[in-house]
Scaffold this motif. Structure first.
Motif, short mmCIF file in Angstrom:
data_model
loop_
_atom_site.label_atom_id
_atom_site.label_comp_id
_atom_site.label_asym_id
_atom_site.label_seq_id
_atom_site.Cartn_x
_atom_site.Cartn_y
_atom_site.Cartn_z
N GLU A 1 -3.97 -1.22 -6.58
CA GLU A 1 -4.29 -0.24 -7.61
C GLU A 1 -3.22 -0.22 -8.69
O GLU A 1 -3.54 -0.09 -9.88
CB GLU A 1 -4.47 1.14 -6.96
CG GLU A 1 -5.75 1.21 -6.13
CD GLU A 1 -5.86 2.46 -5.29
OE1 GLU A 1 -6.92 3.11 -5.33
OE2 GLU A 1 -4.90 2.79 -4.57
N GLY B 1 0.81 -1.21 0.00
CA GLY B 1 0.00 0.00 0.00
C GLY B 1 0.84 1.26 0.00
O GLY B 1 2.04 1.23 -0.25
N ILE C 1 1.75 5.10 4.92
CA ILE C 1 0.71 5.71 5.77
C ILE C 1 1.27 6.90 6.55
O ILE C 1 0.53 7.84 6.85
CB ILE C 1 0.12 4.66 6.72
CG1 ILE C 1 -0.38 3.44 5.94
CG2 ILE C 1 -1.03 5.26 7.53
CD1 ILE C 1 -1.41 3.76 4.89
N PHE D 1 0.40 10.32 5.45
CA PHE D 1 -0.97 10.81 5.59
C PHE D 1 -1.16 11.69 6.82
O PHE D 1 -2.18 12.37 6.95
CB PHE D 1 -1.96 9.65 5.66
CG PHE D 1 -2.06 8.83 4.40
CD1 PHE D 1 -1.48 9.25 3.21
CD2 PHE D 1 -2.75 7.62 4.40
CE1 PHE D 1 -1.57 8.50 2.05
CE2 PHE D 1 -2.85 6.87 3.24
CZ PHE D 1 -2.26 7.31 2.07
N LEU E 1 -10.50 6.20 5.03
CA LEU E 1 -10.26 6.73 3.69
C LEU E 1 -11.01 5.91 2.66
O LEU E 1 -11.68 4.93 3.00
CB LEU E 1 -8.76 6.69 3.37
CG LEU E 1 -7.86 7.63 4.18
CD1 LEU E 1 -6.40 7.28 3.96
CD2 LEU E 1 -8.12 9.07 3.78
N GLY F 1 -4.22 -1.97 -1.08
CA GLY F 1 -4.34 -0.53 -1.28
C GLY F 1 -3.71 -0.08 -2.58
O GLY F 1 -4.03 -0.58 -3.66
N LEU G 1 -8.40 -3.86 -0.90
CA LEU G 1 -8.39 -2.41 -0.79
C LEU G 1 -8.89 -2.06 0.62
O LEU G 1 -10.09 -1.85 0.83
CB LEU G 1 -9.29 -1.77 -1.87
CG LEU G 1 -8.84 -1.96 -3.32
CD1 LEU G 1 -9.89 -1.39 -4.28
CD2 LEU G 1 -7.48 -1.30 -3.58
N LEU H 1 -8.87 2.87 7.44
CA LEU H 1 -8.16 4.09 7.84
C LEU H 1 -9.06 5.32 7.79
O LEU H 1 -8.59 6.44 7.98
CB LEU H 1 -6.96 4.31 6.91
CG LEU H 1 -5.92 3.20 6.84
CD1 LEU H 1 -4.87 3.53 5.78
CD2 LEU H 1 -5.27 2.99 8.19
N GLU I 1 -8.60 0.59 2.50
CA GLU I 1 -8.55 2.01 2.86
C GLU I 1 -9.63 2.43 3.86
O GLU I 1 -9.39 3.33 4.68
CB GLU I 1 -8.65 2.87 1.59
CG GLU I 1 -7.39 2.92 0.75
CD GLU I 1 -7.27 1.77 -0.24
OE1 GLU I 1 -6.37 1.82 -1.11
OE2 GLU I 1 -8.08 0.81 -0.15
N PRO J 1 -10.19 4.29 -1.53
CA PRO J 1 -9.12 4.16 -2.52
C PRO J 1 -9.00 5.44 -3.34
O PRO J 1 -10.01 6.04 -3.71
CB PRO J 1 -9.57 2.98 -3.39
CG PRO J 1 -10.49 2.19 -2.50
CD PRO J 1 -11.19 3.21 -1.66
N SER K 1 -13.25 -4.03 3.35
CA SER K 1 -11.78 -4.12 3.40
C SER K 1 -11.31 -5.57 3.34
O SER K 1 -10.25 -5.92 3.86
CB SER K 1 -11.23 -3.44 4.67
OG SER K 1 -11.59 -2.09 4.71
#
Length: 257
Positions: A111, A62, A65, A68, A136, A107, A129, A134, A131, A138, A162
């Protein structure tokens, strides 16, 4: 290549490996290095097919993090747009790209894999995925490419829960084209890449452009694009060689072999 991406070229196939311990996360710097690597690969006449894989137990787990923690809404939008531009470049790359998903592919890693032209997965791989865990969603194209590959309902389920799936399930639902034991994965990816590399590079590029149109254009426009690209193929020397080889019952010797 960059410090986090290594490349080995053999028989016109480039194996590009990410190494960013502990989980091969896609930091902003790692993504910038990938963009530079793609430019080098695109301009290298010795490379006809690209394989992307990960070092160790991870494919790509991913995004980074930690990056972020200091982002606001504008920063998030800009980061997503940067990632989307890069992965759009993967999807429209003029040379075939095979993702050899050797381990955790989560994540931004999934992608990235979905933007590749072909995906092969290890049975032991985990794809998802996550996300929403969190708070969030994708942001590098996951909400758009996953439904196109596995269907809207299955994609929605994976995104909202998830859920992480293994290589066998990824293959069953169309997220991967084939699944192999981890120790065989890279060899199988190379076999596929070598078979593809025997084709004409110029017509592979035309074929990739035509197939990409199937995901982005209405049917009538896609067919028109195909016809135009079919015509372009007839302007190459390779079509003359390919047709002659077929009629003479021999293997073609395309211009870039």
């Amino acid at each position: 290549m960059g410090t986090h991406w290594s490349v080995q070229v053999e028989n016109r196939v480039a194996v590009v490996t990410i190494s960013n311990p502990p989980a091969n996360a896609l930091s902003k710097h790692v993504l910038e290095e990938l963009s530079e690597s793609l430019t080098a690969l695109e301009n290298d006449p010795a490379v006809k097919v690209v394989i992307i894989t990960g070092e160790g137990r991870f494919f790509i787990a991913g995004a980074d993090i930690k990056e972020f923690t200091h982002m606001d809404g504008a920063d998030g939008k800009a980061a997503a747009e940067r990632g989307q531009r890069l992965f759009d470049r993967l999807e429209t790359f003029p040379k075939p790209i095979i993702a050899a998903i050797n381990g955790a592919c989560l994540g931004g890693g999934l992608e990235l894999a979905m933007a590749c032209h072909i995906r092969l997965a290890a049975a032991e791989a985990k794809l998802g995925l996550p996300e929403l865990n969190l708070g969030l969603i994708p942001g590098y194209g996951g909400t758009q490419r996953l439904p196109r590959l596995v269907g809207r309902g299955r994609a929605t389920q994976m995104i909202l829960t998830s859920e992480m799936i293994g290589g066998e399930e990824a293959c069953r639902i169309g997220l991967a084209e084939a699944v192999y034991p981890a120790e065989q994965l890279l060899d199988e990816a190379k076999k596929l890449a070598y078979a593809i590399s025997e084709k004409s590079a110029v017509t592979m590029k035309l074929a990739l452009e035509a197939v990409h149109g199937s995901a982005t254009l209405p049917l009538d426009e896609g067919l028109a694009r195909e016809a135009a690209l079919f015509g372009q193929a007839f302007q190459t020397q390779d079509v003359k060689e390919g047709v002659a080889a077929f009629l003479e019952k021999r293997k073609p010797k395309f211009s870039d072999l």
